[in-house]
Scaffold this motif. Structure first.
Motif, PDB file in Angstrom:
ATOM      1  N   LEU A   1     -40.327  31.914  28.850  1.00  0.00           N
ATOM      2  CA  LEU A   1     -40.267  30.780  29.969  1.00  0.00           C
ATOM      3  C   LEU A   1     -41.906  30.261  29.808  1.00  0.00           C
ATOM      4  O   LEU A   1     -42.822  31.142  29.796  1.00  0.00           O
TER       5      LEU A   1
ATOM      6  N   ARG B   1     -23.654  43.970  39.137  1.00  0.00           N
ATOM      7  CA  ARG B   1     -22.169  43.999  38.736  1.00  0.00           C
ATOM      8  C   ARG B   1     -21.733  44.140  37.185  1.00  0.00           C
ATOM      9  O   ARG B   1     -21.209  43.420  36.578  1.00  0.00           O
TER      10      ARG B   1
ATOM     11  N   ASP C   1     -27.873  43.123  42.660  1.00  0.00           N
ATOM     12  CA  ASP C   1     -26.385  43.621  42.358  1.00  0.00           C
ATOM     13  C   ASP C   1     -25.940  42.887  41.109  1.00  0.00           C
ATOM     14  O   ASP C   1     -25.579  41.806  40.686  1.00  0.00           O
TER      15      ASP C   1
ATOM     16  N   SER D   1     -39.773  24.169  34.436  1.00  0.00           N
ATOM     17  CA  SER D   1     -40.086  25.378  33.337  1.00  0.00           C
ATOM     18  C   SER D   1     -39.476  24.813  32.037  1.00  0.00           C
ATOM     19  O   SER D   1     -38.391  24.031  31.822  1.00  0.00           O
ATOM     20  N   LEU D   2     -40.072  25.456  30.987  1.00  0.00           N
ATOM     21  CA  LEU D   2     -39.606  25.098  29.567  1.00  0.00           C
ATOM     22  C   LEU D   2     -39.018  26.363  29.194  1.00  0.00           C
ATOM     23  O   LEU D   2     -39.611  27.509  29.238  1.00  0.00           O
ATOM     24  N   VAL D   3     -37.946  26.463  28.487  1.00  0.00           N
ATOM     25  CA  VAL D   3     -37.370  27.798  27.813  1.00  0.00           C
ATOM     26  C   VAL D   3     -37.324  27.776  26.509  1.00  0.00           C
ATOM     27  O   VAL D   3     -36.830  26.707  25.638  1.00  0.00           O
ATOM     28  N   ASP D   4     -37.613  28.835  25.928  1.00  0.00           N
ATOM     29  CA  ASP D   4     -37.529  28.969  24.403  1.00  0.00           C
ATOM     30  C   ASP D   4     -36.696  30.100  24.057  1.00  0.00           C
ATOM     31  O   ASP D   4     -37.178  31.430  24.525  1.00  0.00           O
ATOM     32  N   PHE D   5     -35.731  29.923  23.391  1.00  0.00           N
ATOM     33  CA  PHE D   5     -34.664  31.127  23.078  1.00  0.00           C
ATOM     34  C   PHE D   5     -35.058  31.885  21.857  1.00  0.00           C
ATOM     35  O   PHE D   5     -34.075  32.544  21.538  1.00  0.00           O
TER      36      PHE D   5
ATOM     37  N   PHE E   1     -29.043  35.815  37.362  1.00  0.00           N
ATOM     38  CA  PHE E   1     -29.211  34.510  36.751  1.00  0.00           C
ATOM     39  C   PHE E   1     -30.812  34.277  36.840  1.00  0.00           C
ATOM     40  O   PHE E   1     -31.448  34.358  37.833  1.00  0.00           O
ATOM     41  N   TYR E   2     -31.188  33.873  35.630  1.00  0.00           N
ATOM     42  CA  TYR E   2     -32.630  33.369  35.383  1.00  0.00           C
ATOM     43  C   TYR E   2     -32.742  32.562  34.187  1.00  0.00           C
ATOM     44  O   TYR E   2     -31.814  32.735  33.307  1.00  0.00           O
ATOM     45  N   PRO E   3     -33.458  31.475  33.976  1.00  0.00           N
ATOM     46  CA  PRO E   3     -33.514  30.514  32.942  1.00  0.00           C
ATOM     47  C   PRO E   3     -33.658  31.068  31.495  1.00  0.00           C
ATOM     48  O   PRO E   3     -33.521  30.620  30.810  1.00  0.00           O
TER      49      PRO E   3
ATOM     50  N   THR F   1     -27.260  31.553  22.119  1.00  0.00           N
ATOM     51  CA  THR F   1     -27.314  30.819  23.509  1.00  0.00           C
ATOM     52  C   THR F   1     -25.969  30.652  24.330  1.00  0.00           C
ATOM     53  O   THR F   1     -26.051  29.850  25.297  1.00  0.00           O
TER      54      THR F   1
END
Lengths: 95, 554
Positions: B141, B286, B284, B155-159, B92-94, B50
């Motif tokens: 997501l 990077r 990009d 949105s709900l996130v499950d890692f 960047f993305y949740p 995480t």
């Protein structure tokens, strides 16, 4: 050298909001860092193979053994927002 | 078509695939969390996956081992530049807790490989593999408040999946058709399953495809503008997406439109691709070297050891089955599709069963049983030993094919020794000429009309008589002997009363060919020419043609 537009782009990519003053300051500071790098680049490197690290260590691995993290709740609690078992994030805006 | 019509330009597709293969490790790529699918959301998480400050990722030995194994099987060179490293890909993305993904950029684990595909009716073809690298998966997501992304309120996130070990395998743009694309993906799945490095479970997303496709006039050398298609989670979706996109792009070119370089999404519901945002401003990312992980550098002994341990892969098995064992390419393909089936087959053959007979037995009744009961071949009670014993009983003339067919359901149910079963139930074949002659005489005596018809030229009735004899002996009569006896008996009095008119009462044309059709031919024998004496032969001389055989198992 780095100009203000480049600083603004880098800030956008890092999702940083900079004030006018900060943009000015970071342009100056990043510029001096880049000057220093430019100085390093003058070192003669003919015949020196490129590297990506400072120490000569390879192949550091761990066994594929399960260890359950005891602090799952702590991780969820640490988030700005949650919904039961999920992390809750703002709606994803397709710009 | 007239010769004066203007020639239509023919187009061809140029296709490359990126396949994400989930490695079957117990734990994630850089931390000790479980990879188990379907757990309660956010139970397989820890500070590392995480992205908590101050944590340190460490590479999973098993994941590295699996990835090198896969690369070796795909004929790749392992880090041809001497070492491989990890890089941070930043976006960047949740679903990405660290705001970067640990991947590999300019020094992937392996490069320059190939795999061989076989498409029905085409020569085997090598598809180049550009590179294979390791990376971590992202989270999942869930869009709440609506069933579509655009309407959701949050949105709900499950890692749980974040950090799971993946291999990304990128092909060269060597693929030219939907069938080839599917064949490539299927062969890749077959290989990783053979190696045991991936379970190949499509429903759980263990294998995911991204497609790059462009079109150009057939045979050209320049590439057209390529379009990337995401969200392909089945071979069928992959194939349909290629077909749809090829037609769309060709239509575009023919009507003079410009093809936009973009990412499109496969929409399963409408069976089309839909445009996401066009890639006007390229991402990009990077990339820079991941400072928390040290490089991978295997020496040549280690790399050789992987090559030694590889074992026989599907393509090699296919070649051997066709070349050395003399099987059809269809049989070879079906038998090698799953490693367990191939190994079962090889064990049966090792017990002195002819390869063709073993292949027919496996692709016929065994495959049907597996299909019906949704079992894998390693679970069933008819082990390779049981199969070999049963087939040997036929080959030794102890039982007929028909009896073998009758024994099978019981064997599938309870296992056990076919030989013991045959003895216990008194099912041994009657091969004694004298004993069979009596029965044949009885049958012929009771069917004088048919005998007359046969002698009048309706020789197809032979099968009808065979059927009668089989019925009288409960299938135990040796069909070869019965055949011989009948033919000689019926030929004894070649002069017969003139044949009755065609419409005269004829005995029903029973389907006697099934009376002792070889085990494997049971399904197609029903439709086989009635009375064909060829069907009643030893099991190894199976009468089916490759075409009808395929139909039976389609």
């Amino acid at each position: 050298m780095i100009d203000r537009e480049q600083v603004k782009k880098v800030a956008f990519l890092a999702r940083l909001e900079l004030t006018e003053e900060e943009q000015e300051m970071f342009t100056r500071q990043l510029g001096s860092i880049l000057d220093y790098i430019a100085e390093l680049q003058r070192v003669e490197t003919e015949g020196v193979p490129p590297t990506t690290r400072a120490i000569e260590v390879n192949n550091v691995v761990r066994p594929d053994e399960l260890v359950v993290c005891e602090n799952r709740e702590g991780i969820l609690e640490n988030a700005p927002d949650r919904a039961e078992d999920f992390f809750k994030v703002p709606r994803i805006i397709e710009d | 078509m007239t010769s004066t019509a203007p020639p239509t330009v023919q187009y061809e597709a140029v296709i490359g695939l990126e396949v994400h293969v989930q490695l079957s490790t117990e734990t994630k790529l850089f931390c000790r969390c479980s990879t188990r699918f379907g757990n309660t959301p956010n139970t397989n998480i820890c500070p590392i996956c995480t992205g908590q400050p101050g944590t340190l990722p460490v590479l999973n030995q098993q994941a590295l081992d699996y990835a090198v194994r896969a690369a070796t099987a795909l004929n790749c060179q392992i880090h041809p530049q001497g070492l491989s490293k990890f890089d941070r890909k930043q976006y960047f993305y949740p679903d990405l807790p660290k705001n970067y993904q640990i991947s590999q950029y300019d020094l992937p684990l392996a490069e320059h490989g190939w795999l061989e595909i076989e498409v029905e009716g085409e020569a085997a073809k090598r598809i180049g593999i550009t590179r294979l690298h390791m990376e971590e998966d992202a989270g999942k997501l869930v869009h709440a408040g609506a069933d579509r992304l655009s309407g959701s309120t949050h949105s709900l996130v499950d890692f749980n999946r974040a950090g799971v070990a993946l291999c990304e395998i990128v092909s060269e743009p060597d693929i030219r058709s939907a069938a080839q694309a599917a064949a490539y993906a299927e062969e890749l799945r077959r290989i990783v399953r053979y190696l045991g490095v991936c379970d190949g479970n499509m429903q759980e997303g263990s294998l995911r495809f991204d497609l790059n496709i462009s079109v150009r006039p057939a045979g050209g050398s320049k590439f057209g503008t390529k379009v990337e298609i995401k969200n392909l989670n089945s071979f069928n979706a992959l194939q349909r997406a290629v077909e749809y996109e090829f037609t769309r792009q060709v239509d575009c070119v023919r009507s003079g439109e410009r093809i936009v370089q973009e990412t499109r999404l496969w929409d399963e519901a409408t069976q089309r691709t839909i445009s996401m945002r066009s890639k006007e401003e390229a991402n990009d990312y990077r990339y820079f070297p991941e400072p928390d992980l040290v490089p991978i550098a295997l020496d040549s002994n280690q790399i050789d050891a992987y090559r030694q341990r590889l074992g026989e892969l599907p393509a090699q098995k296919r070649h051997r089955y066709c070349g050395t064992l003399g099987l059809s390419s269809y049989d070879a393909r079906v038998l090698t599709d799953e490693r367990e089936v191939a190994e079962y087959f090889e064990q049966v053959v090792a017990l002195d069963i002819p390869a063709k007979q073993a292949a027919n037995f496996l692709n016929g009744p065994v495959a049907a049983y597996l299909n019906e009961t949704r079992q894998s071949i390693s679970q069933i009670k008819v082990t390779p030993e049981v199969s070999a014993e049963l087939l040997a009983l036929i080959n030794q003339g102890i039982i007929s094919n028909r009896i073998a067919n009758e024994l099978l359901p019981g064997l599938f149910e309870a296992g056990g020794s076919p030989r013991a079963l045959v003895e216990e139930r008194g099912l041994t074949q009657i091969s004694d000429r004298g004993q069979l002659e009596e029965i044949v005489n009885e049958v012929l005596a009771g069917e004088s009309d048919s005998v007359a018809a046969y002698r009048g030229g309706r020789t197809k009735l032979l099968g009808f008589f065979v059927g009668k004899v089989m019925k009288k002996t409960a299938g135990r009569a040796d069909p070869q002997v019965v055949n011989d006896l009948l033919q000689s008996k019926l030929a004894e009095q070649p002069t017969a009363p003139p044949p009755e008119p065609e419409s005269a009462a004829e005995p029903p044309e029973a389907p006697p060919a099934v009376e002792d059709a070889p085990l494997e031919a049971a399904t197609e024998a029903v439709t086989a020419e009635a009375g064909s004496a060829e069907a009643i032969t030893a099991a190894s001389e199976e009468p089916d043609t490759p075409v009808s055989h395929q139909d039976a198992h389609a």
